[in-house]
Enzyme design. Structure first.
Site, PDB file in Angstrom:
ATOM      1  N   SER A 133       0.842  -1.195   0.000  1.00 23.50           N
ATOM      2  CA  SER A 133       0.000   0.000   0.000  1.00 23.50           C
ATOM      3  C   SER A 133       0.878   1.245   0.000  1.00 23.50           C
ATOM      4  O   SER A 133       2.025   1.214   0.471  1.00 23.50           O
ATOM      5  CB  SER A 133      -0.896   0.009   1.246  1.00 23.50           C
ATOM      6  OG  SER A 133      -1.516   1.271   1.423  1.00 23.50           O
ATOM      7  N   TYR A 147      -1.119  -0.492  10.488  1.00 23.25           N
ATOM      8  CA  TYR A 147      -1.292  -0.916   9.095  1.00 23.25           C
ATOM      9  C   TYR A 147      -0.115  -0.436   8.246  1.00 23.25           C
ATOM     10  O   TYR A 147       0.482  -1.208   7.486  1.00 23.25           O
ATOM     11  CB  TYR A 147      -2.599  -0.340   8.558  1.00 23.25           C
ATOM     12  CG  TYR A 147      -2.929  -0.749   7.135  1.00 23.25           C
ATOM     13  CD1 TYR A 147      -3.546  -1.977   6.878  1.00 23.25           C
ATOM     14  CD2 TYR A 147      -2.644   0.085   6.066  1.00 23.25           C
ATOM     15  CE1 TYR A 147      -3.861  -2.350   5.581  1.00 23.25           C
ATOM     16  CE2 TYR A 147      -2.947  -0.283   4.762  1.00 23.25           C
ATOM     17  CZ  TYR A 147      -3.567  -1.502   4.534  1.00 23.25           C
ATOM     18  OH  TYR A 147      -3.860  -1.871   3.242  1.00 23.25           O
TER      19      TYR A 147
END
Length: 239
Positions: A133, A147
């Site tokens: 990501s 995350y």
């Protein structure tokens, strides 16, 4: 690599981006295996629609991974499964959330890649692709902190496995998407929040899952790329 009749495991593919990856690779002739830990009914439905098979197991459980991958003639592994930080229970302690998200987002790809590496060595080569990501490069704030950390660590994991796999004709690469427009995103964010996120993207729009899948197909098809991170974020982050 021509993926016709190739054995392809896509982790976390009962919904979202993983589902789209599985559908596209199955349409191209791959023998796709749908994986999830909790959404068996959805996985079975997708598998029936695309002619895939299903293996329900927790990628963070070493024994489950060993059992699930042990008999697979695996050619391609897509490490896609992840925990969504927006779905964190409000009453979950920080330490418990840390353990859960690192188990799925980092330990899972580590265990699956270890198992895949040994299988692919015996088969004379293969492909491992990690889904990261743009958050790997960004400060996560309170909600995204863990995350972002796991996605940054996934980049290091990919580089290390690329070195381990190279002598055996196994390439390992990472795809790092930015904002992907999806029904899931629209269900958790307001239109105002989406507009603000879009405003910060130089290309002026979010991405589409199909654009991420094209990047995965590119990496599968190229035997001379390994240890790389392919950023697809509309210019949000320019390394």
């Amino acid at each position: 690599m021509d993926i016709k009749d190739k054995c392809i495991l896509v982790t976390g593919s009962s919904q979202g981006l993983g589902e789209q990856i599985a559908r596209k690779l199955a349409a191209a002739g791959g023998k796709v295996i749908i994986n999830c830990a909790h959404h068996a009914a959805a996985a079975q439905k997708i598998a029936a629609e695309i002619g895939a098979s299903v293996r329900i197991f927790d990628i963070s459980d070493p024994q489950a991974v060993k059992k699930a991958l042990g008999d697979l003639p695996l050619d391609i592994l897509i490490n896609n499964a992840r925990l969504d930080p927006y779905r964190r229970p409000l009453d979950m302690p920080d330490s418990e959330w840390f353990d859960r998200i690192t188990a799925v987002n980092l330990k899972g790809p580590y265990l699956c890649s270890l198992a895949a590496l040994e299988i692919m060595k015996q088969r004379g080569g293969g492909k491992i692709i990690n889904i990261s990501s743009v958050w790997a490069y960004r400060s996560g704030g309170h909600r995204m902190l863990e995350y972002a950390m796991t996605k940054a660590a996934l980049h290091s994991l990919g580089r290390s496995f690329a070195e381990l796999g190279a002598p055996h004709h196994i390439t390992v690469n990472t795809v790092a998407p930015g904002m992907i427009v999806s029904a899931e995103m629209k269900s958790r964010l307001s239109s105002a929040e989406i507009s603000e996120m879009t405003r910060r993207i130089p290309l002026g729009r979010g991405g589409d899952a199909a654009e991420i899948v094209k990047a995965i197909e590119f990496l599968i098809g190229n035997d001379y790329i390994t240890g790389e991170i392919l950023n697809i974020n509309g210019g949000t982050y320019l390394p």
